[in-house]
Design an enzyme around this catalytic site. Structure first.
Site, PDB file in Angstrom:
ATOM      1  N   HIS A 233     -16.616 -25.189   1.905  1.00  0.00           N
ATOM      2  CA  HIS A 233     -17.581 -25.920   1.087  1.00  0.00           C
ATOM      3  C   HIS A 233     -18.990 -25.337   1.183  1.00  0.00           C
ATOM      4  O   HIS A 233     -19.611 -25.090   0.149  1.00  0.00           O
ATOM      5  CB  HIS A 233     -17.561 -27.435   1.317  1.00  0.00           C
ATOM      6  N   TYR A 237     -22.281 -23.443  -1.584  1.00  0.00           N
ATOM      7  CA  TYR A 237     -23.750 -23.530  -1.601  1.00  0.00           C
ATOM      8  C   TYR A 237     -24.387 -22.188  -1.275  1.00  0.00           C
ATOM      9  O   TYR A 237     -25.513 -21.913  -1.697  1.00  0.00           O
ATOM     10  CB  TYR A 237     -24.247 -24.651  -0.676  1.00  0.00           C
ATOM     11  N   HIS A 384     -13.631 -27.275 -12.904  1.00  0.00           N
ATOM     12  CA  HIS A 384     -14.877 -27.601 -12.181  1.00  0.00           C
ATOM     13  C   HIS A 384     -15.546 -26.333 -11.652  1.00  0.00           C
ATOM     14  O   HIS A 384     -16.727 -26.104 -11.854  1.00  0.00           O
ATOM     15  CB  HIS A 384     -14.544 -28.573 -11.038  1.00  0.00           C
ATOM     16  N   PHE A 385     -14.752 -25.479 -10.996  1.00  0.00           N
ATOM     17  CA  PHE A 385     -15.461 -24.344 -10.396  1.00  0.00           C
ATOM     18  C   PHE A 385     -15.764 -23.224 -11.397  1.00  0.00           C
ATOM     19  O   PHE A 385     -16.612 -22.374 -11.125  1.00  0.00           O
ATOM     20  CB  PHE A 385     -14.839 -23.854  -9.089  1.00  0.00           C
ATOM     21  N   HIS A 386     -15.123 -23.269 -12.567  1.00  0.00           N
ATOM     22  CA  HIS A 386     -15.566 -22.308 -13.578  1.00  0.00           C
ATOM     23  C   HIS A 386     -16.885 -22.758 -14.213  1.00  0.00           C
ATOM     24  O   HIS A 386     -17.643 -21.932 -14.716  1.00  0.00           O
ATOM     25  CB  HIS A 386     -14.471 -22.065 -14.622  1.00  0.00           C
ATOM     26  N   ARG A 449      -2.831 -26.673 -10.793  1.00  0.00           N
ATOM     27  CA  ARG A 449      -3.594 -25.434 -10.653  1.00  0.00           C
ATOM     28  C   ARG A 449      -2.770 -24.422  -9.869  1.00  0.00           C
ATOM     29  O   ARG A 449      -1.672 -24.758  -9.409  1.00  0.00           O
ATOM     30  CB  ARG A 449      -4.932 -25.705  -9.949  1.00  0.00           C
ATOM     31  N   ARG A 450      -3.295 -23.221  -9.703  1.00  0.00           N
ATOM     32  CA  ARG A 450      -2.653 -22.133  -8.943  1.00  0.00           C
ATOM     33  C   ARG A 450      -1.215 -21.898  -9.394  1.00  0.00           C
ATOM     34  O   ARG A 450      -0.336 -21.670  -8.570  1.00  0.00           O
ATOM     35  CB  ARG A 450      -2.584 -22.458  -7.442  1.00  0.00           C
TER      36      ARG A 450
HETATM   37 FE1  HAS Z   1     -17.287 -28.344  -5.997  1.00  0.00          FE
HETATM   38  C1  HAS Z   1     -13.888 -28.117  -5.370  1.00  0.00           C
HETATM   39  C2  HAS Z   1     -17.296 -31.561  -4.863  1.00  0.00           C
HETATM   40  C3  HAS Z   1     -20.718 -28.501  -6.392  1.00  0.00           C
HETATM   41  C4  HAS Z   1     -17.387 -24.929  -6.342  1.00  0.00           C
HETATM   42  N1  HAS Z   1     -15.906 -26.820  -5.891  1.00  0.00           N
HETATM   43  C5  HAS Z   1     -14.555 -26.942  -5.641  1.00  0.00           C
HETATM   44  C6  HAS Z   1     -13.953 -25.648  -5.637  1.00  0.00           C
HETATM   45  C7  HAS Z   1     -14.958 -24.746  -5.875  1.00  0.00           C
HETATM   46  C8  HAS Z   1     -16.176 -25.491  -6.042  1.00  0.00           C
HETATM   47  C9  HAS Z   1     -14.822 -23.239  -5.915  1.00  0.00           C
HETATM   48  O1  HAS Z   1     -15.418 -33.424  -3.332  1.00  0.00           O
HETATM   49  C10 HAS Z   1     -12.469 -25.352  -5.471  1.00  0.00           C
HETATM   50  C11 HAS Z   1     -12.090 -24.952  -4.096  1.00  0.00           C
HETATM   51  C12 HAS Z   1     -10.611 -24.680  -4.036  1.00  0.00           C
HETATM   52  O2  HAS Z   1     -10.213 -23.554  -4.339  1.00  0.00           O
HETATM   53  O3  HAS Z   1      -9.855 -25.613  -3.735  1.00  0.00           O
HETATM   54  N2  HAS Z   1     -18.713 -29.780  -5.723  1.00  0.00           N
HETATM   55  C13 HAS Z   1     -18.506 -31.029  -5.271  1.00  0.00           C
HETATM   56  C14 HAS Z   1     -19.762 -31.767  -5.254  1.00  0.00           C
HETATM   57  C15 HAS Z   1     -20.721 -30.894  -5.705  1.00  0.00           C
HETATM   58  C16 HAS Z   1     -20.055 -29.646  -5.974  1.00  0.00           C
HETATM   59  C17 HAS Z   1     -19.980 -33.178  -4.835  1.00  0.00           C
HETATM   60  N3  HAS Z   1     -18.754 -26.993  -6.330  1.00  0.00           N
HETATM   61  C18 HAS Z   1     -20.094 -27.260  -6.455  1.00  0.00           C
HETATM   62  C19 HAS Z   1     -20.815 -26.039  -6.664  1.00  0.00           C
HETATM   63  C20 HAS Z   1     -19.880 -25.024  -6.644  1.00  0.00           C
HETATM   64  C21 HAS Z   1     -18.593 -25.650  -6.431  1.00  0.00           C
HETATM   65  C22 HAS Z   1     -22.308 -25.930  -6.826  1.00  0.00           C
HETATM   66  C23 HAS Z   1     -20.039 -23.558  -6.788  1.00  0.00           C
HETATM   67  C24 HAS Z   1     -21.170 -22.938  -6.934  1.00  0.00           C
HETATM   68  N4  HAS Z   1     -15.853 -29.599  -5.290  1.00  0.00           N
HETATM   69  C25 HAS Z   1     -16.078 -30.871  -4.848  1.00  0.00           C
HETATM   70  C26 HAS Z   1     -14.821 -31.418  -4.321  1.00  0.00           C
HETATM   71  C27 HAS Z   1     -13.857 -30.440  -4.464  1.00  0.00           C
HETATM   72  C28 HAS Z   1     -14.533 -29.308  -5.075  1.00  0.00           C
HETATM   73  C29 HAS Z   1     -14.597 -32.744  -3.748  1.00  0.00           C
HETATM   74  C30 HAS Z   1     -12.391 -30.519  -4.026  1.00  0.00           C
HETATM   75  C31 HAS Z   1     -11.529 -30.930  -5.149  1.00  0.00           C
HETATM   76  C32 HAS Z   1     -10.085 -30.906  -4.740  1.00  0.00           C
HETATM   77  O4  HAS Z   1      -9.511 -31.990  -4.622  1.00  0.00           O
HETATM   78  O5  HAS Z   1      -9.519 -29.842  -4.519  1.00  0.00           O
HETATM   79  C33 HAS Z   1     -22.198 -31.210  -5.819  1.00  0.00           C
HETATM   80  O6  HAS Z   1     -22.951 -30.267  -5.104  1.00  0.00           O
HETATM   81  C34 HAS Z   1     -22.674 -31.284  -7.234  1.00  0.00           C
HETATM   82  C35 HAS Z   1     -24.097 -31.803  -7.332  1.00  0.00           C
HETATM   83  C36 HAS Z   1     -24.736 -31.374  -8.609  1.00  0.00           C
HETATM   84  C37 HAS Z   1     -25.411 -32.163  -9.453  1.00  0.00           C
HETATM   85  C38 HAS Z   1     -25.966 -31.581 -10.730  1.00  0.00           C
HETATM   86  C39 HAS Z   1     -27.486 -31.441 -10.732  1.00  0.00           C
HETATM   87  C40 HAS Z   1     -27.908 -30.762 -11.994  1.00  0.00           C
HETATM   88  C41 HAS Z   1     -28.812 -29.759 -12.064  1.00  0.00           C
HETATM   89  C42 HAS Z   1     -29.090 -29.113 -13.407  1.00  0.00           C
HETATM   90  C43 HAS Z   1     -30.329 -29.656 -14.026  1.00  0.00           C
HETATM   91  C44 HAS Z   1     -30.469 -29.118 -15.421  1.00  0.00           C
HETATM   92  C45 HAS Z   1     -31.644 -28.742 -15.974  1.00  0.00           C
HETATM   93  C46 HAS Z   1     -31.670 -28.171 -17.342  1.00  0.00           C
HETATM   94  C47 HAS Z   1     -32.935 -28.835 -15.283  1.00  0.00           C
HETATM   95  C48 HAS Z   1     -25.624 -33.594  -9.204  1.00  0.00           C
HETATM   96  C49 HAS Z   1     -29.542 -29.245 -10.872  1.00  0.00           C
HETATM   97  C50 HAS Z   1     -31.435 -29.248 -18.321  1.00  0.00           C
HETATM   98  C51 HAS Z   1     -32.400 -29.210 -19.427  1.00  0.00           C
HETATM   99  C52 HAS Z   1     -32.157 -29.829 -20.602  1.00  0.00           C
HETATM  100  C53 HAS Z   1     -33.202 -29.854 -21.599  1.00  0.00           C
HETATM  101  C54 HAS Z   1     -30.852 -30.487 -20.885  1.00  0.00           C
END
Ligand code: HAS
Length: 562
Positions: A233, A237, A384-386, A449-450
């Site tokens: 995890h 980050y 999700h991860f794409h 998946r996989r």
């Molecule tokens: Fe995830 C599975 C939970 C973030 C990557 N994640 C994965 C896997 C990968 C991955 C590779 O809880 C698969 C691993 C595998 O092979 O099994 N993930 C989270 C959570 C977050 C999260 C809570 N993941 C990421 C990020 C990744 C990533 C970042 C890669 C870079 N993830 C999980 C969980 C799994 C998981 C479970 C396991 C699932 C399972 O069962 O297998 C958080 O960090 C997300 C928080 C993000 C936000 C968004 C904030 C938005 C922002 C953009 C602002 C936009 C602006 C522009 C300013 C709350 C900062 C807008 C402007 C306009 C004008 C519209």
């Protein structure tokens, strides 16, 4: 106590250090491997989506899972790590400088990583390591696969040690000054990486290598997965934080604005250090053998790690709005019109930010225990991860490349390449929306998946999936066009763009910004809290896992009979 702001701030681009030719060569070597990986990994992705339509079979007896392993390892582990280390070094070189000795050690890191990568890649290509990028036990790969991975990690550690030394030397020469923001961020990310990768290093050295060499008959599967996700995890980050470095400290300069808050940016990075590691159980929510109380605790910590991303979103909106209004924007959303939409250095990362809104929301769904039961091991997770790594992070890395590569190569980003870059970013966004959207929906319908193409003996539910797999092939093909464009742009920027100077954009702080509190330099405090959180989240469940584990597993070799 507040640090006096009496000194010249290294943050400002006007005062940033020049990058010498030998430095450029080092940084470009890391970046070049990243782009070669992009091409190979992307090609594998294209083959995968074709196979999953059921209309295409891989030639020459090549196995689907071998291709999938190349795809995951080369994109998830090789591309990201090399790009990030190259970017880290560029940021450190620009803000705190690098000595000849440090550069030489950095080369050692590079070559150790290259040797490790070659060993690992060779084993995958020989069909001796079709174990996917998570190399879950009891699937067993050739020992050389694990040794290669261990070398990549060791090389990356050496690179991190050099970064720490770079900052230490700078601090000695600048007593009482706050470290430049980007150097501070790189240091946080390398500490995070070091602490996290200890987990995978232990698993590889103590469990996988002896087991794959035949010194141990069985492997404790739960321990190996727990150590993997202790690393896995924070790994995400480690990918995300370099993108955030660009969002906080580089994008404001590109859009003609200022850094919104130095302290907020530092705080969000410190929070990532605290909360990105003690959360690995959210990947193991369906795993038997871990007490639900500890899963619950780690899920609570997972929700804590969402906070620094929300802080980042707030900071980005504030930067955009303040900059737009300074340029005369009127009305609630008038500032949007003032953003430099025709500048690919901004547009590509911006699309990445937008993608992170659904990407992050998907993460929050994954982390919610009951909803995880619906999506775990389905292709929703791949969707999700794409969105997160392959869109948010990758488009930001592309955005960085448009100024970093010409800057390092003494060339210019021409209007023509800029236009092509805009097309590339749009192609990527379209392809990914189709592919990742289809993956999310198919996952909700239960698609695993996989997995290669299968009709699973013709169940009704399976027929529902086929259309989405076709959509994934369409999206994946568009994405591959995006990869070809990006590789072309990389070659053009590296070798053929006209000679000239391209800016290394680093944002300045607001004139009247509050001084950054001195406690941000208290590394012992940040590392101490991180260690306490990790021990609190892992010690008891880990002892429990070891004491109550079922018998270890004998190896499974894939393809069977290997
Ligand atoms: Fe995830 C599975 C939970 C973030 C990557 N994640 C994965 C896997 C990968 C991955 C590779 O809880 C698969 C691993 C595998 O092979 O099994 N993930 C989270 C959570 C977050 C999260 C809570 N993941 C990421 C990020 C990744 C990533 C970042 C890669 C870079 N993830 C999980 C969980 C799994 C998981 C479970 C396991 C699932 C399972 O069962 O297998 C958080 O960090 C997300 C928080 C993000 C936000 C968004 C904030 C938005 C922002 C953009 C602002 C936009 C602006 C522009 C300013 C709350 C900062 C807008 C402007 C306009 C004008 C519209």
């Amino acid at each position: 106590m507040q640090l006096a702001r009496k000194v010249i701030d290294r943050q400002t681009s006007a005062l940033a250090l020049p990058i010498s030719k030998p430095e450029s060569r080092l940084y470009m070597s890391f970046l070049s491997i990243a782009f070669i990986s992009l091409f190979i990994g992307g090609l594998m992705g294209l083959l995968q989506v074709f196979v999953r339509t059921g209309k295409f079979t891989l030639p020459f007896g090549i196995d689907y899972y071998q291709v999938l392993t190349v795809h995951g390892v080369i994109l998830g582990l090789v591309l990201t790590t090399y790009f990030i280390i190259g970017f880290h070094f560029s940021l450190m070189g620009k803000t705190v400088g690098i000595s000849d000795k440090q550069r030489k050690i950095a080369w050692i890191a590079f070559w150790i990583m290259v040797i490790g990568t070659i060993l690992t890649a060779t084993m995958i290509l020989l069909g001796e390591a079709s174990v996917l990028y998570t190399f879950y036990a009891p699937l067993r790969a050739h020992p050389v696969f694990y040794i290669g991975l261990a070398l990549v990690v060791v090389g990356s550690w050496i690179a991190g040690f050099v970064n720490w030394h770079q900052l230490a030397v700078w601090k000695k020469a600048h007593p009482g000054e706050k470290s430049p923001l980007l150097a501070f961020m790189v240091t946080i990310n390398t500490i995070l990486w070091f602490i996290a990768s200890l987990g995978v290093a232990v698993a590889v050295l103590i469990q996988f290598i002896p087991w794959s060499l035949g010194f141990a008959e069985t492997i404790n599967v739960l321990v190996s997965r727990t150590l993997f996700w202790y690393f896995g995890h924070p790994l995400v980050y480690f990918w995300l934080l370099p993108a955030y470095m660009a969002w906080y400290a580089i994008i404001p300069k590109i859009i003609g604005g200022k850094l919104f808050s130095d302290s907020l940016a530092r705080m969000s990075f410190v929070l990532f250090l605290f909360f990105s590691i003690p959360v690995g159980f959210h990947h193991q929510l369906t795993e038997p053998g871990i007490d639900p109380t500890w899963k619950f605790i780690q899920v609570v910590l997972t929700f804590m790690v969402v906070i620094p991303s929300l802080m980042t979103a707030f900071s980005m909106f504030a930067t955009f709005e303040i900059t737009g209004r300074r340029k005369g924007a009127k009305g609630l959303f008038g500032w949007l019109k003032k953003l430099p939409w025709k500048d690919v250095r901004f547009l590509a990362p911006f699309i990445g930010m937008v993608a992170f809104i659904p990407g992050g929301a998907g993460g929050i769904i994954n982390a919610s225990h009951q909803m995880n039961a619906v999506v775990h091991n389905t292709i929703w997770v791949t969707g999700h991860f794409h969105l997160t790594v392959a869109t948010t992070v990758m488009l930001t890395f592309f955005g960085i490349s448009y100024w970093l590569i010409p800057h390092l190569r003494g060339r210019k980003l021409t209007p023509k390449i800029n236009r092509l870059g805009i097309i590339q970013a749009i192609v990527w966004a379209v392809g990914m929306s189709i592919m990742s959207g289809a993956m999310h929906i198919q996952g909700l319908l239960g698609g695993p998946r996989r997995s290669s193409y299968s009709e699973y003996a013709g169940g009704d539910q399976v027929t529902e999936w086929i259309g989405y797999q076709m959509a994934q092939a369409i999206g994946g093909t568009i994405l591959f066009v995006g990869i070809l464009l990006m590789v072309y742009i990389f070659i053009k920027l590296t070798f053929f763009a006209p000679k000239g100077e391209e800016e290394f954009p680093i944002a300045e702080e607001e004139e009247n910004a509050e001084a950054t509190p001195a406690y941000f330099e208290n590394w012992k405090l940040w590392i101490g809290i991180t260690v306490v959180l990790i021990l609190a989240a892992y010690t008891i469940p880990f002892i429990d896992i070891i004491q109550h584990s079922p018998a270890g597993s004998v190896p499974f070799d894939f393809p069977i009979g290997r």
